[in-house]
Design an enzyme around this catalytic site. Sequence first.
Site, short mmCIF file in Angstrom:
data_model
loop_
_atom_site.label_atom_id
_atom_site.label_comp_id
_atom_site.label_asym_id
_atom_site.label_seq_id
_atom_site.Cartn_x
_atom_site.Cartn_y
_atom_site.Cartn_z
N ASP A 225 -2.25 5.77 -3.04
CA ASP A 225 -2.61 6.74 -2.01
C ASP A 225 -1.40 7.59 -1.62
O ASP A 225 -1.55 8.54 -0.86
CB ASP A 225 -3.15 6.02 -0.77
CG ASP A 225 -4.65 5.81 -0.87
OD1 ASP A 225 -5.27 6.40 -1.76
OD2 ASP A 225 -5.20 5.04 -0.05
N TRP B 14 0.86 -1.18 0.00
CA TRP B 14 0.00 0.00 0.00
C TRP B 14 0.91 1.25 0.00
O TRP B 14 1.89 1.31 0.74
CB TRP B 14 -0.91 0.00 1.23
CG TRP B 14 -1.64 1.31 1.36
CD1 TRP B 14 -2.72 1.70 0.63
CD2 TRP B 14 -1.31 2.41 2.22
NE1 TRP B 14 -3.09 2.98 0.98
CE2 TRP B 14 -2.24 3.44 1.96
CE3 TRP B 14 -0.31 2.62 3.17
CZ2 TRP B 14 -2.20 4.67 2.63
CZ3 TRP B 14 -0.27 3.84 3.84
CH2 TRP B 14 -1.22 4.85 3.56
N TRP C 231 -14.47 4.75 -8.10
CA TRP C 231 -14.96 3.47 -7.56
C TRP C 231 -13.85 2.85 -6.72
O TRP C 231 -12.86 2.38 -7.27
CB TRP C 231 -15.34 2.56 -8.72
CG TRP C 231 -15.81 1.19 -8.39
CD1 TRP C 231 -15.34 0.33 -7.43
CD2 TRP C 231 -16.85 0.46 -9.07
NE1 TRP C 231 -16.01 -0.86 -7.47
CE2 TRP C 231 -16.94 -0.81 -8.46
CE3 TRP C 231 -17.70 0.77 -10.14
CZ2 TRP C 231 -17.84 -1.78 -8.89
CZ3 TRP C 231 -18.59 -0.20 -10.56
CH2 TRP C 231 -18.67 -1.45 -9.94
N ASP C 232 -14.05 2.87 -5.42
CA ASP C 232 -13.00 2.44 -4.50
C ASP C 232 -13.23 1.01 -4.02
O ASP C 232 -14.33 0.46 -4.15
CB ASP C 232 -12.98 3.42 -3.30
CG ASP C 232 -11.59 3.62 -2.74
OD1 ASP C 232 -10.74 2.73 -2.91
OD2 ASP C 232 -11.37 4.68 -2.11
N CYS D 5 -10.11 2.47 -8.16
CA CYS D 5 -9.26 2.78 -7.01
C CYS D 5 -9.41 1.62 -6.04
O CYS D 5 -10.48 1.01 -5.95
CB CYS D 5 -9.74 4.10 -6.37
SG CYS D 5 -8.88 4.55 -4.88
N ARG E 101 -10.41 -1.83 7.90
CA ARG E 101 -10.91 -0.46 7.97
C ARG E 101 -12.38 -0.45 8.43
O ARG E 101 -13.21 0.27 7.88
CB ARG E 101 -10.78 0.22 6.60
CG ARG E 101 -10.62 1.72 6.68
CD ARG E 101 -10.82 2.36 5.33
NE ARG E 101 -10.55 3.78 5.37
CZ ARG E 101 -11.00 4.65 4.49
NH1 ARG E 101 -11.74 4.26 3.48
NH2 ARG E 101 -10.71 5.92 4.60
N ASN F 47 -11.58 -0.80 -0.54
CA ASN F 47 -10.57 -0.50 0.47
C ASN F 47 -10.13 -1.62 1.39
O ASN F 47 -9.60 -1.36 2.47
CB ASN F 47 -11.04 0.69 1.31
CG ASN F 47 -10.69 2.01 0.63
OD1 ASN F 47 -9.61 2.15 0.09
ND2 ASN F 47 -11.61 2.95 0.64
#
Length: 746
Positions: free
Chosen positions: A549, A200, A478-479, A527, A444, A481
Amino acid sequence: MSIIYQENTKTFHLYNQEISYIMTVLPNGHMGQLYFGKRVHHRADYSYLYETNSRPMASYVFEDDHSLSLEHIKQEYGVYGTTDYRRPAIEILQQNGSRLCDFRYRSHEIFFGKPGLSGLPATYVEEEREAETLRLTLEDPLTGVGLELLYTIFAEGGILARSAKVNNGGKETLHLTTAMSLCMDLPDCDYEWLQLSGAWARERHVKVRKLEQGIQAVDSRRGNSSHEHNPFIVLKRPGADEFQGEVIGFSLIYSGNFLAQAEVDTHDTTRVLLGIHPMGFDWQLETGESFQTPEAVMVYSEQGLNGMSQTFHRLYQKRLARGYWRDRVRPILNNNWEATYFDFTEDRLVEIAKKAKECGVELFVLDDGWFGRRSNDHTGLGDWVANPERLSCGITGLAERIEALGMKFGLWFEPEMVNKDSDLYRKHPDWILAAPGRSSSHGRNQYVLDFSREEVVGCIYEMMAKILSEAKVSYIKWDMNRSITECYSQALPPQRQGEVFHRYILGVYALYERLTAQFPQVLFESCASGGGRFDPGLLYYAPQGWASDDSDAIERLKIQYGTSYCYPISSIGSHVSVIPNHQVFRNTPLHTRANVAYFGTFGYELDLNRLTVEEQRMVREQIDFMKTYRHLLQFGTFYRLVSPFDGNITCWMTVSEDQTEAIVGWYRTLSHVNMPYTRVRLHGLNPDFYYEEQRTGISWFGDELMHIGLITTDGMAGQVEENTGEYGDFDSRLYVLKAVRCPEEV
Ligand code: GLA
């Protein structure tokens, strides 16, 4: 371009101006690989390439034939369990417990064009004559399972696209436990292996090592293609570099668990496998059912890594990405995420947008935090309805206010996820991926929706489509995570749980397909916590992706340099952000932040109101510059010149198709005193054109710039005024070159 079948020798030759791909039917009916590489003459008989050797300790397929030992033969789609001990391309568990299979050539078809792959992203043609396809049909006589191997050769470029389809034509239910998209046996192992790996905020760093006996692989078992590894590898000859030498790139058009591997055996042959990761994969095939693998693309180049990348760029830009935005320059955007995070009001957003508009920004993007009761990352995901406490007139009202400023409006979604604190979860607790009797891990604070279920995808579609129909939304980020854990679908029977990872990705593709079809003018940016799903699969739907990021310009040099090995510059989401940078707390000059972001989609990830008047003036200039040159920057021919992985300097450039314009980006990480003389040799220019550098007015012939080099020594010709010594570390320059008439010739 042509595909020739030689009946007497049962040999196939696929070729275009650049490559030849040759294979044959082996004595046992399996398909043997004879050659892949630079184009060679066609001949009726290549049987000399079928090398067998009676070897000690070998096992043989036929009792009376002491030459047919599969482990010593280069194959097209190897199987395990008889005499080939390498990792196989396919494995099928049958009802009697056997996993053996024996795929024999039955027939073939050759036709112009390229068929689509149902439910999956793939490269395509617009005119039939752009490509020719060979469909080989094989069969395992005992089970009746059919295997279709698809090979498409494009007229232009050293490109070969492959995929496989398994058809259960037998009487019993089977379990497909391995089905690779590509299996490629190369005759030697004199290669270096290049991969794009990281983590990441450190995605797609370039790693190179020598190929050795044994298995080397990169993969993902996380449910997305991942930050850790990209579904892309290169085998390059040791002497090959960016500009010359033989390289083969292998890319998988897929966004889920993958495996990319090279196995070098005891006799120094190399088997490359690329496809869905076999670990945990188990697809039940009923009689009459088929399984289609994703597509893998091989690119051969003898013009080194840049030659290979340029071929991938053209293919993925023009024949993988689709739709309205495919050929269009990308709007310059301002995203509020790093400006406000979750802490915003509607008026604050409009204030940011107003200043952005004043500076020339074209699109304002509202990121996370606008929906449900989302005020932090513990709540709201899944409730795709605007929060009236934040947006009194909903998305429609905010979009109208942004449009009234003369800008387009864009919106963030994370469609595949849910927080337990959401109306969606309270209503459908069984819609998350979770294994019975086991605890569910979160990432998350969120859980993964079971996108293998049509009703789940349908429900998310309804919520998103409602907003897109009611409000003027021009762009979607459009994420995704978190990685997937406890990958178990509560809607599928036990024997189908090995299908869930793949069905999940098919669900993601299905939602993308519905939304892009219904809202063709909306620009989608993919994303996944930055670049966790930056892969060709998503490029088919979303022509750009948020690359990382990590928005620090110096960190981005490596990320964007690595990304460019496979992905076009028009696809690389890149923004200017604040200093100190929020990820690495580094202070980089504003011009360097822009000089890096220009080589991508370009935008701002900050509140421009917070900049000084002088900085705002610079931003206006940057935006004007991008508007003038974005076609060249995003769609020009891109060359990597000096690698950030090798030292203190990074340099790259882009050239227009007609070679009349070029932009060179030069970046120096740390400043040193009394530095040496430096030059960078440029590429891709017309040797006879006379190029003028736009800021200094200094000119050179293309051949001077390419053979002598552009002088980049501090204080020397061509240096732009920006570098006045105000900044030492993290400096950069752009050289804009335009062909002009040579005064000596006038
Ligand atoms: C991810 C994305 C960021 C931002 C946040 C919002 O981390 O990569 O750009 O959208 O989510 O939560």
